[in-house]
Motif scaffolding. Structure first.
Motif, PDB file in Angstrom:
ATOM      1  N   LEU A   1     -46.958 103.134   6.807  1.00  0.00           N
ATOM      2  CA  LEU A   1     -47.019 104.158   7.783  1.00  0.00           C
ATOM      3  C   LEU A   1     -48.552 104.068   8.175  1.00  0.00           C
ATOM      4  CD1 LEU A   1     -44.800 106.880   6.669  1.00  0.00           C
ATOM      5  CD2 LEU A   1     -44.602 105.426   8.786  1.00  0.00           C
ATOM      6  N   PRO A   2     -48.904 104.496   9.224  1.00  0.00           N
ATOM      7  CA  PRO A   2     -50.425 104.912   9.664  1.00  0.00           C
ATOM      8  C   PRO A   2     -50.678 106.080   9.000  1.00  0.00           C
ATOM      9  CG  PRO A   2     -49.014 104.669  11.436  1.00  0.00           C
ATOM     10  CD  PRO A   2     -48.116 104.685  10.500  1.00  0.00           C
ATOM     11  N   VAL A   3     -51.991 106.226   8.452  1.00  0.00           N
ATOM     12  CA  VAL A   3     -52.390 107.290   7.612  1.00  0.00           C
ATOM     13  C   VAL A   3     -52.494 108.657   8.488  1.00  0.00           C
ATOM     14  CG1 VAL A   3     -54.379 108.095   6.464  1.00  0.00           C
ATOM     15  CG2 VAL A   3     -53.711 106.036   6.049  1.00  0.00           C
ATOM     16  N   SER A   4     -52.417 108.357   9.772  1.00  0.00           N
ATOM     17  CA  SER A   4     -52.497 109.645  10.488  1.00  0.00           C
ATOM     18  C   SER A   4     -51.296 110.211  10.551  1.00  0.00           C
ATOM     19  CB  SER A   4     -52.866 109.065  12.021  1.00  0.00           C
ATOM     20  OG  SER A   4     -52.012 108.257  12.676  1.00  0.00           O
ATOM     21  N   THR A   5     -50.187 109.504  10.199  1.00  0.00           N
ATOM     22  CA  THR A   5     -48.748 110.227   9.806  1.00  0.00           C
ATOM     23  C   THR A   5     -48.491 110.981   8.824  1.00  0.00           C
ATOM     24  OG1 THR A   5     -47.381 108.288   9.465  1.00  0.00           O
ATOM     25  CG2 THR A   5     -47.825 108.793  11.692  1.00  0.00           C
ATOM     26  N   VAL A   6     -49.541 110.867   7.888  1.00  0.00           N
ATOM     27  CA  VAL A   6     -49.168 111.490   6.327  1.00  0.00           C
ATOM     28  C   VAL A   6     -49.858 112.867   6.419  1.00  0.00           C
ATOM     29  CG1 VAL A   6     -49.844 111.154   3.914  1.00  0.00           C
ATOM     30  CG2 VAL A   6     -49.235 109.005   5.446  1.00  0.00           C
TER      31      VAL A   6
END
Length: 127
Positions: free
Chosen positions: A34-39
């Motif tokens: 997953l992109p880190v921006s979605t964490v």
């Protein structure tokens, strides 16, 4: 409920004291990168004490990122086989057994509206 994501979120032997506080290895609670921006690091506790999110950095792919600013990291990815390290500044964890609770929220970009919440509480040995 305990699933594989919950059991493996916090690495059993990944907690260490540092000169700045505590470091803790964690695994992405999802089945694909997953992109880190979605964490989102939603909450954390060390024993009975809540940890201020402003004191947490996520180290991933060689970069230390403020946990409260991950939404800006659209070009960084967290891969399912890679551990990330949470650095908690000022956490007063002496070596020995401690209970650590962590809640991570994921917003997978390919499943609109999904909010995947994983909370793990684990007794770990801090080295």
């Amino acid at each position: 409920m305990s699933d594989g994501f919950t059991r493996r979120l916090i690495r059993d032997d990944g907690a260490r004291t540092t000169d700045r506080g505590l470091s803790l290895q964690i695994r992405l609670p999802w089945y694909r990168a997953l992109p880190v921006s979605t964490v989102e690091i939603s909450s954390s506790r060390l024993g009975v004490h809540a940890v201020a999110l402003e004191t947490i950095e996520l180290e991933i792919n060689g970069n230390k990122l403020a946990a409260c600013r991950l939404e800006d990291r659209i070009d960084d990815w967290w891969y399912v086989l890679d551990y990330a390290t949470l650095h908690v500044a000022g956490a007063a964890a002496r070596p020995g057994a401690h209970t650590i609770e962590l809640t991570v929220v994921l917003y997978p970009p390919y499943i609109p509206g999904l909010k995947w919440v994983t909370t793990s509480s684990k007794s770990v040995m801090v080295a």
